[in-house]
Design a protein around this motif. Structure first.
Motif, PDB file in Angstrom:
ATOM      1  N   ASN A   1       0.853  -1.199   0.000  1.00 30.95           N
ATOM      2  CA  ASN A   1       0.000   0.000   0.000  1.00 30.95           C
ATOM      3  C   ASN A   1       0.885   1.244   0.000  1.00 30.95           C
ATOM      4  O   ASN A   1       1.024   1.927   1.009  1.00 30.95           O
ATOM      5  N   PRO A   2       1.512   1.548  -1.127  1.00 32.87           N
ATOM      6  CA  PRO A   2       2.480   2.653  -1.142  1.00 32.87           C
ATOM      7  C   PRO A   2       1.869   4.029  -1.384  1.00 32.87           C
ATOM      8  O   PRO A   2       2.609   5.005  -1.472  1.00 32.87           O
ATOM      9  N   ASN A   3       0.495   4.096  -1.515  1.00 37.83           N
ATOM     10  CA  ASN A   3      -0.130   5.358  -1.926  1.00 37.83           C
ATOM     11  C   ASN A   3       0.547   5.866  -3.198  1.00 37.83           C
ATOM     12  O   ASN A   3       1.193   6.908  -3.214  1.00 37.83           O
ATOM     13  N   LEU A   4       0.357   5.134  -4.256  1.00 42.29           N
ATOM     14  CA  LEU A   4       1.133   5.258  -5.486  1.00 42.29           C
ATOM     15  C   LEU A   4       1.318   6.701  -5.957  1.00 42.29           C
ATOM     16  O   LEU A   4       2.417   7.215  -5.955  1.00 42.29           O
ATOM     17  N   ASN A   5       0.261   7.351  -6.399  1.00 45.42           N
ATOM     18  CA  ASN A   5       0.236   8.764  -6.771  1.00 45.42           C
ATOM     19  C   ASN A   5       1.535   9.278  -7.390  1.00 45.42           C
ATOM     20  O   ASN A   5       2.309   9.997  -6.758  1.00 45.42           O
ATOM     21  N   PRO A   6       1.802   8.956  -8.663  1.00 46.94           N
ATOM     22  CA  PRO A   6       3.061   9.393  -9.287  1.00 46.94           C
ATOM     23  C   PRO A   6       3.201  10.906  -9.433  1.00 46.94           C
ATOM     24  O   PRO A   6       4.254  11.377  -9.870  1.00 46.94           O
ATOM     25  N   ALA A   7       2.161  11.671  -9.105  1.00 47.16           N
ATOM     26  CA  ALA A   7       2.288  13.126  -9.151  1.00 47.16           C
ATOM     27  C   ALA A   7       2.970  13.675  -7.902  1.00 47.16           C
ATOM     28  O   ALA A   7       3.343  14.841  -7.867  1.00 47.16           O
ATOM     29  N   ALA A   8       3.129  12.847  -6.868  1.00 48.83           N
ATOM     30  CA  ALA A   8       3.729  13.288  -5.608  1.00 48.83           C
ATOM     31  C   ALA A   8       5.208  12.899  -5.557  1.00 48.83           C
ATOM     32  O   ALA A   8       5.644  11.962  -6.231  1.00 48.83           O
ATOM     33  N   ASN A   9       5.964  13.598  -4.746  1.00 44.74           N
ATOM     34  CA  ASN A   9       7.402  13.357  -4.599  1.00 44.74           C
ATOM     35  C   ASN A   9       7.627  12.207  -3.621  1.00 44.74           C
ATOM     36  O   ASN A   9       8.107  12.396  -2.502  1.00 44.74           O
ATOM     37  N   LEU A  10       7.279  10.990  -4.049  1.00 40.01           N
ATOM     38  CA  LEU A  10       7.328   9.848  -3.141  1.00 40.01           C
ATOM     39  C   LEU A  10       8.749   9.368  -2.864  1.00 40.01           C
ATOM     40  O   LEU A  10       8.998   8.751  -1.836  1.00 40.01           O
ATOM     41  N   GLY A  11       9.666   9.624  -3.787  1.00 44.55           N
ATOM     42  CA  GLY A  11      11.044   9.237  -3.529  1.00 44.55           C
ATOM     43  C   GLY A  11      11.590   9.929  -2.293  1.00 44.55           C
ATOM     44  O   GLY A  11      12.249   9.309  -1.456  1.00 44.55           O
ATOM     45  N   TYR A  12      11.291  11.208  -2.170  1.00 43.49           N
ATOM     46  CA  TYR A  12      11.753  11.982  -1.006  1.00 43.49           C
ATOM     47  C   TYR A  12      10.946  11.648   0.243  1.00 43.49           C
ATOM     48  O   TYR A  12      11.493  11.473   1.331  1.00 43.49           O
ATOM     49  N   ARG A  13       9.634  11.549   0.073  1.00 43.64           N
ATOM     50  CA  ARG A  13       8.758  11.403   1.246  1.00 43.64           C
ATOM     51  C   ARG A  13       8.852  10.035   1.878  1.00 43.64           C
ATOM     52  O   ARG A  13       8.933   9.905   3.098  1.00 43.64           O
ATOM     53  N   VAL A  14       8.819   8.981   1.058  1.00 49.95           N
ATOM     54  CA  VAL A  14       8.746   7.624   1.621  1.00 49.95           C
ATOM     55  C   VAL A  14       9.717   6.643   0.973  1.00 49.95           C
ATOM     56  O   VAL A  14       9.609   5.431   1.181  1.00 49.95           O
ATOM     57  N   GLY A  15      10.678   7.142   0.164  1.00 50.65           N
ATOM     58  CA  GLY A  15      11.653   6.248  -0.448  1.00 50.65           C
ATOM     59  C   GLY A  15      11.036   5.240  -1.396  1.00 50.65           C
ATOM     60  O   GLY A  15      11.475   4.091  -1.472  1.00 50.65           O
ATOM     61  N   PHE A  16      10.032   5.653  -2.155  1.00 50.18           N
ATOM     62  CA  PHE A  16       9.296   4.734  -3.035  1.00 50.18           C
ATOM     63  C   PHE A  16       9.527   5.071  -4.494  1.00 50.18           C
ATOM     64  O   PHE A  16       9.451   6.226  -4.893  1.00 50.18           O
ATOM     65  N   ASP A  17       9.811   4.055  -5.308  1.00 49.92           N
ATOM     66  CA  ASP A  17       9.964   4.217  -6.751  1.00 49.92           C
ATOM     67  C   ASP A  17       9.078   3.191  -7.447  1.00 49.92           C
ATOM     68  O   ASP A  17       9.263   1.979  -7.291  1.00 49.92           O
ATOM     69  N   ALA A  18       8.092   3.682  -8.222  1.00 56.50           N
ATOM     70  CA  ALA A  18       7.114   2.797  -8.859  1.00 56.50           C
ATOM     71  C   ALA A  18       7.770   1.822  -9.821  1.00 56.50           C
ATOM     72  O   ALA A  18       7.413   0.637  -9.867  1.00 56.50           O
ATOM     73  N   GLY A  19       8.747   2.288 -10.599  1.00 59.48           N
ATOM     74  CA  GLY A  19       9.379   1.422 -11.575  1.00 59.48           C
ATOM     75  C   GLY A  19      10.107   0.246 -10.969  1.00 59.48           C
ATOM     76  O   GLY A  19      10.287  -0.786 -11.616  1.00 59.48           O
ATOM     77  N   SER A  20      10.555   0.374  -9.705  1.00 55.76           N
ATOM     78  CA  SER A  20      11.238  -0.729  -9.026  1.00 55.76           C
ATOM     79  C   SER A  20      10.247  -1.644  -8.311  1.00 55.76           C
ATOM     80  O   SER A  20      10.319  -2.869  -8.426  1.00 55.76           O
ATOM     81  N   MET A  21       9.307  -1.057  -7.576  1.00 54.62           N
ATOM     82  CA  MET A  21       8.412  -1.864  -6.752  1.00 54.62           C
ATOM     83  C   MET A  21       7.398  -2.643  -7.565  1.00 54.62           C
ATOM     84  O   MET A  21       7.052  -3.776  -7.239  1.00 54.62           O
ATOM     85  N   LEU A  22       6.922  -2.052  -8.664  1.00 58.62           N
ATOM     86  CA  LEU A  22       5.826  -2.672  -9.395  1.00 58.62           C
ATOM     87  C   LEU A  22       6.240  -3.887 -10.215  1.00 58.62           C
ATOM     88  O   LEU A  22       5.394  -4.530 -10.828  1.00 58.62           O
ATOM     89  N   GLU A  23       7.522  -4.236 -10.218  1.00 57.81           N
ATOM     90  CA  GLU A  23       7.895  -5.477 -10.887  1.00 57.81           C
ATOM     91  C   GLU A  23       7.597  -6.674  -9.986  1.00 57.81           C
ATOM     92  O   GLU A  23       7.665  -7.821 -10.433  1.00 57.81           O
ATOM     93  N   HIS A  24       7.237  -6.431  -8.732  1.00 59.75           N
ATOM     94  CA  HIS A  24       6.950  -7.506  -7.784  1.00 59.75           C
ATOM     95  C   HIS A  24       5.456  -7.573  -7.494  1.00 59.75           C
ATOM     96  O   HIS A  24       4.759  -6.558  -7.514  1.00 59.75           O
ATOM     97  N   GLY A  25       4.963  -8.781  -7.193  1.00 61.12           N
ATOM     98  CA  GLY A  25       3.559  -8.954  -6.832  1.00 61.12           C
ATOM     99  C   GLY A  25       2.645  -8.836  -8.036  1.00 61.12           C
ATOM    100  O   GLY A  25       3.082  -8.731  -9.188  1.00 61.12           O
TER     101      GLY A  25
END
Length: 260
Positions: free
Chosen positions: A1-25
């Motif tokens: 549940n990463p709160n995907l929202n690619p319009a937000a600065n998730l790399g800074y806020r929560v260390g999340f990168d969609a291109g890396s995480m979404l290859e799993h599951g």
């Protein structure tokens, strides 16, 4: 549940990168707040980016479309959220029910859309997104220069959304399969590796269209500054331009537009 929202600065806020995480599951939750609506001041709010980022990686997203979380905002009714999910999320309309003990009854419009979904379920199963345009989100650009590269990508995507032009959001790995697209958009994607630049150059030479802005390709994949943009010969510039009109040119069999 990463709160995907690619319009937000998730790399800074929560260390999340969609291109890396979404290859799993197979499926991810997203409780992002970007509920489908058209605001009084003319802003189109949507989860379209999230759906596109997931589908290009072969995944699906669970989002709140009804029940307790789907009826609190009158500007974003459940049937609008369900319609958005059907249009962009494939065979998945999210959480239309309610686990809360004091759950809110779904509206008649929402029930009608759910019935529509069940009737047309076979039509939605096994489908793939179709887009002529690809918007690149290069990891070292978006995650390490979000104030420019992320904002530029979001604005490019918003332009395509509001002008009804089908597009995909792609990540670095997808540069190896550009032949499925007619146009690639590099919205201030400043950091690209030599291999990625070569793939982009081949795409344009063989007849692809390229739209690039700002400092695109000025840095390596490790964000080391080049003497000039790696795509300088393709874009027809020696250094990034700060202002001026768009430059249009041919390169090989392809067409190029550079926007300062």
């Amino acid at each position: 549940n990463p709160n995907l929202n690619p319009a937000a600065n998730l790399g800074y806020r929560v260390g999340f990168d969609a291109g890396s995480m979404l290859e799993h599951g197979d499926i991810v939750w997203s409780e992002e707040p970007a509920h489908a609506s058209w605001t009084p001041d003319g802003r189109l709010v949507s989860k379209i980016r999230s759906f596109k980022a997931a589908r290009i990686m072969g995944k699906s997203i669970f989002v709140y479309t009804g029940g307790r979380y789907g009826t609190q905002d009158p500007s974003s009714p459940p049937h609008l959220r369900i319609a958005e999910a059907m249009a962009y999320n494939g065979n998945n309309i999210g959480m239309v029910g309610d686990v809360h003990p004091e759950g809110i009854e779904l509206t008649p419009q929402a029930k009608r859309y759910i019935r529509f979904f069940h009737r047309h379920n076979p039509d939605l199963a096994g489908t793939e997104p179709v887009g002529d345009v690809a918007v690149l989100r290069a990891f070292p650009a978006v995650e390490f220069n979000p104030s420019q590269a992320l904002v530029a990508a979001v604005l490019a995507e918003q332009t395509l959304i509001q002008h009804h032009l089908p597009f995909d959001i792609i990540f670095n790995r997808h540069l190896a399969n550009l032949d499925r697209y007619k146009v690639l958009v590099l919205a201030d994607q400043d950091a690209l590796s030599d291999e990625e630049v070569a793939a982009i150059r081949r795409f344009v030479e063989s007849g692809g269209g390229l739209v690039a802005t700002g400092r695109t390709s000025l840095l390596t994949g490790w964000r080391l500054k080049r003497r000039k943009p790696a795509l300088a010969d393709v874009l027809g510039i020696e250094q990034p331009l700060e202002e001026g009109s768009a430059l249009r040119r041919r390169f090989g069999r392809g067409r190029v537009v550079y926007i300062p």
